[in-house]
Design a protein around this motif. Structure first.
Motif, mmCIF file in Angstrom:
data_model
loop_
_atom_site.group_PDB
_atom_site.id
_atom_site.type_symbol
_atom_site.label_atom_id
_atom_site.label_comp_id
_atom_site.label_asym_id
_atom_site.label_seq_id
_atom_site.Cartn_x
_atom_site.Cartn_y
_atom_site.Cartn_z
ATOM 1 N N LYS A 1 -8.411 -12.247 0.423
ATOM 2 C CA LYS A 1 -7.233 -11.541 0.943
ATOM 3 C C LYS A 1 -7.125 -10.143 0.349
ATOM 4 O O LYS A 1 -6.876 -9.163 1.040
ATOM 5 N N SER A 2 -7.329 -10.037 -0.975
ATOM 6 C CA SER A 2 -7.224 -8.743 -1.645
ATOM 7 C C SER A 2 -8.258 -7.760 -1.119
ATOM 8 O O SER A 2 -7.955 -6.576 -0.907
ATOM 9 N N PHE A 3 -9.466 -8.269 -0.870
ATOM 10 C CA PHE A 3 -10.520 -7.392 -0.372
ATOM 11 C C PHE A 3 -10.212 -6.906 1.041
ATOM 12 O O PHE A 3 -10.337 -5.718 1.357
ATOM 13 N N LEU A 4 -9.770 -7.825 1.911
ATOM 14 C CA LEU A 4 -9.546 -7.467 3.297
ATOM 15 C C LEU A 4 -8.277 -6.651 3.494
ATOM 16 O O LEU A 4 -8.147 -5.945 4.496
ATOM 17 N N ASP A 5 -7.342 -6.749 2.570
ATOM 18 C CA ASP A 5 -6.124 -5.921 2.653
ATOM 19 C C ASP A 5 -6.463 -4.441 2.726
ATOM 20 O O ASP A 5 -5.759 -3.652 3.369
ATOM 21 N N ARG A 6 -7.550 -4.068 2.088
ATOM 22 C CA ARG A 6 -7.945 -2.658 2.068
ATOM 23 C C ARG A 6 -8.429 -2.181 3.433
ATOM 24 O O ARG A 6 -8.450 -0.985 3.714
ATOM 25 N N HIS A 7 -8.834 -3.125 4.291
ATOM 26 C CA HIS A 7 -9.363 -2.769 5.607
ATOM 27 C C HIS A 7 -8.354 -3.008 6.720
ATOM 28 O O HIS A 7 -8.647 -2.725 7.877
ATOM 29 N N PHE A 8 -7.182 -3.514 6.353
ATOM 30 C CA PHE A 8 -6.169 -3.777 7.381
ATOM 31 C C PHE A 8 -5.448 -2.488 7.753
ATOM 32 O O PHE A 8 -5.039 -1.709 6.904
ATOM 33 N N LYS A 9 -5.307 -2.275 9.065
ATOM 34 C CA LYS A 9 -4.591 -1.114 9.584
ATOM 35 C C LYS A 9 -3.440 -1.599 10.448
ATOM 36 O O LYS A 9 -3.636 -2.283 11.450
ATOM 37 N N GLU A 10 -2.249 -1.239 10.017
ATOM 38 C CA GLU A 10 -1.058 -1.713 10.712
ATOM 39 C C GLU A 10 -0.942 -1.095 12.107
ATOM 40 O O GLU A 10 -1.125 0.116 12.283
ATOM 41 N N MET A 11 -0.655 -1.926 13.070
ATOM 42 C CA MET A 11 -0.279 -1.456 14.398
ATOM 43 C C MET A 11 1.239 -1.455 14.421
ATOM 44 O O MET A 11 1.883 -2.509 14.428
#
Length: 812
Positions: free
Chosen positions: A793-803
Motif C-alpha cells: 500500500k505504501s509503495f503504490l500510494d506514491r503512484h496514485f493520482k486522484e481523480m
C-alpha cells in the motif's frame, strides 16, 4: 480546462453539478468587435441548438432566455480581448446562482476587465525545474564537461518557459559540437522580433527550433501549416498532398510512398514540438504561439514577405494592394469573401492559392486566375461555385485542383491541357459526368469522386487512359459499375451497340490500371457483377474498401423514410466473390445487424477456410443468440476486438466458442454497454491465456462481476495476461474481482478505476509493483482497497493520482 470539461461531461446525470456544459474556443479571429461578438454568439447558439438571429441584440435576447433556464458552466478558451457578457447574452453568475464561467487568457488585463473573481496565474518554472526539463529533452550531452556551461546559458535564454525549454531542448538533443551550442546562444540573443512583451523571447526560442530543422524543404513544410486557421485540425492526407504537389516531397515517389514520407516529416516536426496531434489521429495542429511564429518567419522575418495569410478574419473581399508580385503562397481560407476581382493581378511566383471555406463565393471571374501562372496548388473547396473559368486551363503547372465540398459545382471546363495535374478532388460535387479531356491527364495520380451523388456516366476510354492513376475513391458515388457485356449475337444487338458510341466504364477497365494501389468503391444492385468477372486482380492493391449489398443508390437512400431500415437490411452477402471479399478484409465491422446470429451461423456451417487477413473485428448494436460452434479458429490473426451494446451474451467466450477463437494475437479489447455480460472470459478449456493482450477498456457493463473466470480444475500455470500494460475500467458497479489471487499482472503500468465501488482488491504484490507508473481513481475508493501488506500500500500510494470530485471542487 479540457480535462475539466471532459470529466464533467462524462459524469453520470445524477451527479452532474451542471445541467449544461458549454465549451467555446474564442481565439483571435477578427479585428471588428461586432464580428467577434457574432462569432461567439454563433458558437454558443450551436451548442444550444438555437437559430442565430439577424442582429447581435436579438441573438443576445435568445441566448439569455435559454441560459437562464439552465444551471450552466461556460468555458471560454483562449480569450484575447475582454468580452462584454451582457452584449453576448450570457447571464452573469452573480445574478444566476449555481452557474459559473471560466476563461483562459494570455492577458491578465482581460481578466481584470471582465472582473473575474479568482485569477490563477501559470508561473514560469524555477531554475531547478527548468534545468531538469531542459536536460530531459537535450539528453546526456547536457552534462558533458565541454557542453554543460553552454547548455546552462541556452537554458537560461529560454526564460524558464516550458514550451521554449522543450522546443529548444529537442532542437539541441545529442548535439556534441561546441560550435553548435555557441551558435545557438548567438541565435537566441540576436533575434529581435518586433512583438511587444514576452513574445520576442518566445519567438527567438521557437525560431531556433525552426532553424535547426534538417533542410529547407522540411522548413517549408512547417511554414506551409500556417496557411490554415488558428485552432484548425489539418487533415494529414490533405497537407501531404499539397506538399507533394508543390514538390516539397519527391515528385517521383508513388502516392503511397509520398504519403508515408509526408507522415515521417510530420513526425519529425512533432518531435521538434512544432506540430501536435489534432482533434483526431489523422490530423495535426499548430500551437497558437508556434503558428504566430511561423507567420512571423514567413511574412516578417526575411528580406521580403513571401506569404500572405488572411484567414478566418471575416473579410468579404481581397485587397489587390496586398497581392504583391513577390508572394509565393496566399491563403484567404475560411472567410466571407463574396466576389473576386475580374482584373488580372500579377502574382507570377505564387504556387499555392487557398480560397477554401468561403461559403459566400459563387463565381471565379475569368481574369482573376490569369496572373497566377505558376500556381501548383489551387484549393477552392467548400465554396458555392457552379463552374470554373476557361482561364484555369492556362495554369500549365497546376498539380492539385481541390474542389472538395463544392456541392453546387455541376461541370468543369475541358481539362486536357492540364497535363501536369496529379490530384483532382471532386468529393461531394454535383458533376454528372467527368470533364472532357480527362483521358489526356496521363500524370493524374489521385482522383477522388466520393459522394458524387449525381455522377451518371464515366467513359471507358477515360478510365483506361489514366495510366498513372494510383488512388481512386468512389465511395458513395452514384455511378454504377457493371461488367462488360457479352459479344452481340443478333443483328439488332449489333445495330444497337453501334448506335451507342460512348461506352460506359466497367470493372474490367479498372483492372487495366496497373499502378492503381488504393481503390474505394460502393456497389449497389451491381454486387452480382463480381460473380461474372475476375476479381483477383484486387489482390495487388495496397488498400481496397468496398461497400456492397444495398439495393438503392445514395440518392435513393436520401429519399427513403420509413422504408430505410428495410433497405439497409437487404444485404446480399452470398456468392463466391462476395465471400472472397470478406475473406480478404483486414477489418470487419457489423453495425446494427439484427441478423448477426444468422451471419455467424452461416460462417460456422459453410466456411472451410479461416479469415487469415482479418485483424480487427467490430460488433455493434446486435444480439448474439445460441448457435453452432466451429472447431477451428476462424480469426487466427485477430489483433483488435470491439464490442459495443451486444445483448444476450454473458461472456466473450460465447463468441469465442462459436467462431473457434483462441485469441493468440489479440492486443486490444474494448467492451462498452454490454449490460448482460458477467465476465470477459472463462478460462481453461479453449482459452488458457491471452498472451499478447496489452490494452483493456471496459465501460458501462452493469452486471460484470469479474474480468476472468476460471473453469474449476483448469490449469493455473499460465499467466492470463502477461503483457497487459493498460486497463481502464468505468461504470462497473458489480465488479469485484480482476483476476484470481495467484495472478500478478506483472506488466501493468496504468490502471484507471471509475465508478467501480465494489472493487476492493487489486492484483498487486511486491513482485510486480515496480511496473506500475500510475493508478487513477476516486480517493474514497482508493482508501477502501484492501492490501495484503502495508508495504505494498505504501509503495503504490506514491503512484496514485486522484481523480477529483469535480462537483465538490466547483462548489468550493
Amino acid at each position: 480546462m479540457r480535462n475539466l470539461n471532459n470529466r464533467l461531461s462524462s459524469t453520470s446525470s445524477s451527479r452532474k453539478p451542471f445541467s449544461l456544459i458549454i465549451w467555446v474556443t474564442v481565439s483571435k479571429t477578427t479585428s471588428s468587435q461586432e464580428l467577434g461578438l457574432k462569432n461567439l454568439q454563433k458558437k454558443i447558439a450551436n451548442w444550444l441548438n438555437l437559430k442565430e438571429e439577424e442582429t447581435v441584440e436579438r441573438t443576445a435576447i435568445q441566448l439569455s432566455k435559454r441560459l437562464r433556464r439552465e444551471k450552466f458552466l461556460l468555458i471560454l478558451d483562449d480569450v484575447w480581448e475582454a468580452i462584454n457578457l451582457d452584449l453576448v447574452g450570457i447571464p452573469r453568475p452573480e445574478h444566476h446562482l449555481g452557474s459559473k464561467i471560466i476563461l483562459t487568457s494570455r492577458s491578465l488585463d482581460v481578466c481584470r476587465t471582465m472582473m473575474t473573481d479568482v485569477e490563477v496565474k501559470v508561473e514560469v518554472l524555477t531554475d531547478e525545474e527548468a534545468w531538469e526539463l531542459f536536460k530531459d529533452h537535450v539528453g546526456e550531452v547536457a552534462d558533458l564537461q565541454s557542453i554543460k556551461p553552454l547548455a546552462g546559458t541556452v537554458c537560461k535564454e529560454c526564460g524558464k518557459l516550458p514550451l521554449a525549454l522543450i522546443t529548444v531542448g529537442s532542437a539541441m538533443r545529442r548535439k556534441m559540437r561546441v560550435s553548435l551550442w555557441e551558435d545557438a546562444i548567438n541565435e537566441l540573443r540576436m533575434s529581435r522580433p518586433s512583438i511587444p512583451g514576452i513574445e520576442p523571447n518566445l519567438y527567438s526560442s521557437l525560431k531556433l527550433s525552426y532553424v535547426s530543422l534538417q533542410n529547407e524543404k522540411l522548413k517549408s513544410c512547417f511554414l506551409y501549416c500556417c496557411l490554415y486557421p488558428e485552432d484548425y485540425s489539418i487533415l494529414i492526407s490533405e497537407l501531404v498532398e499539397c506538399w507533394w504537389a508543390e514538390g516539397l516531397i519527391g515528385e517521383k515517389l508513388t502516392y503511397h510512398d509520398a504519403l508515408n514520407r509526408g507522415i515521417a516529416l510530420i513526425e519529425s516536426l512533432k518531435d521538434s514540438c512544432l506540430l501536435e496531434t489534432g482533434d483526431s489521429d489523422n490530423s495535426i495542429k499548430m500551437h497558437d504561439v508556434v503558428r504566430d511564429v511561423a507567420i512571423w518567419i514567413a511574412t516578417c522575418a526575411g528580406p521580403e514577405s513571401k506569404f500572405l495569410v488572411r484567414v478566418n478574419i471575416g473579410m468579404t473581399e481581397i485587397s489587390e494592394v496586398e497581392l504583391q508580385s513577390n508572394l509565393e503562397r496566399v491563403s484567404f481560407m475560411k472567410n466571407s469573401i463574396e466576389a473576386l476581382s475580374d482584373q488580372e493581378i500579377e502574382c507570377p511566383k505564387v504556387i499555392s492559392v487557398f480560397l477554401q471555406c468561403n461559403s459566400f463565393l459563387h463565381n471565379i471571374p475569368e481574369n482573376f486566375l490569369r496572373g497566377f501562372r505558376a500556381v501548383k496548388v489551387m484549393n477552392l473547396g467548400g465554396t458555392q461555385i457552379r463552374s470554373l473559368p476557361i482561364s484555369l486551363l492556362h495554369l500549365q503547372d497546376l498539380r492539385a485542383l481541390l474542389l472538395r465540398g463544392c456541392n453546387h459545382l455541376e461541370e468543369l471546363p475541358p481539362l486536357g491541357s492540364l497535363t501536369k495535374l496529379n490530384i483532382l478532388d471532386l468529393h461531394d460535387t454535383s458533376i454528372k459526368h467527368l470533364p472532357e479531356g480527362m483521358d489526356q491527364l496521363t500524370n493524374l495520380r489521385k482522383l477522388d469522386l466520393s459522394y458524387t451523388l449525381n455522377l451518371e456516366f464515366v467513359r471507358a476510354e477515360t478510365v483506361s487512359n489514366l495510366t498513372s492513376l494510383e488512388f481512386l475513391d468512389m465511395t458513395g458515388s452514384s455511378y454504377r459499375w457493371l461488367v462488360k457485356q457479352r459479344p452481340p449475337l443478333l443483328y439488332f444487338e449489333i445495330h444497337l451497340q453501334e448506335a451507342h458510341t460512348e461506352q460506359r466504364a466497367t470493372l474490367e477497365d479498372l483492372r487495366s490500371l496497373q499502378r492503381l494501389s488504393v481503390l474505394h468503391l460502393s456497389l449497389y444492385d451491381s454486387v452480382k457483377a463480381f460473380e461474372e468477372c475476375d476479381v483477383y486482380w484486387i489482390e495487388r492493391l495496397k488498400t481496397f474498401r468496398c461497400s456492397m449489398g444495398l439495393t438503392y443508390s445514395p440518392r435513393d437512400i436520401q429519399r427513403l423514410t420509413k422504408y430505410s431500415e428495410k433497405a439497409l437490411m437487404q444485404r446480399d452477402l452470398s456468392g463466391d466473390s462476395i465471400e472472397w471479399f470478406i475473406c480478404h478484409a483486414a477489418s470487419l465491422a457489423f453495425d446494427n445487424c439484427c441478423n448477426l446470429h444468422e451471419i455467424l451461423e452461416n460462417l460456422v456451417i459453410n466456411r472451410v477456410e479461416c479469415f487469415t487477413n482479418t485483424k480487427i473485428l467490430t460488433l455493434k448494436d446486435a444480439m448474439l443468440n445460441e448457435g453452432s460452434n466451429t472447431q477451428f479458429d476462424l480469426l487466427p490473426n485477430l489483433e483488435e476486438l470491439y464490442l459495443d451494446n451486444i445483448g444476450k451474451i454473458k461472456s466473450i467466450s460465447v463468441l469465442a466458442d462459436r467462431l473457434g477463437l483462441s485469441f493468440p494475437r489479440l492486443e486490444t479489447l474494448v467492451v462498452t454497454g454490454c449490460h448482460e455480460l458477467e465476465n470477459l472470459f472463462y478460462l481453461g478449456v479453449r482459452i488458457t491465456s491471452l498472451p499478447k493482450l496489452s490494452k483493456i477498456k471496459v465501460d458501462t457493463c452493469a452486471h460484470l462481476k469479474e474480468l476472468f473466470r476460471h473453469v474449476p480444475g483448469s490449469a493455473k500455470e499460465h499467466a492470463v495476461v502477461p503483457k497487459l500494460r493498460a486497463a481502464r475500467l468505468s461504470g462497473l458497479p458489480r465488479l469485484q474481482c480482476l483476476c484470481r489471487r495467484e495472478e500478478s499482472w506483472q506488466s501493468l503500468e496504468e490502471l484507471e478505476v471509475v465508478r467501480c465501488p465494489s472493487l476492493k482488491k487489486l492484483p498487486f504484490r511486491t513482485m510486480n509493483g515496480n511496473s506500475i507508473k500510475e493508478i487513477r481513481g476516486d480517493t474514497h475508493w482508493w482508501s477502501e482497497v484492501h492490501w495484503d501488506t502495508d508495504d505494498v500500500k505504501s509503495f503504490l500510494d506514491r503512484h496514485f493520482k486522484e481523480m477529483l470530485d469535480l462537483k465538490a471542487s466547483l462548489r468550493r
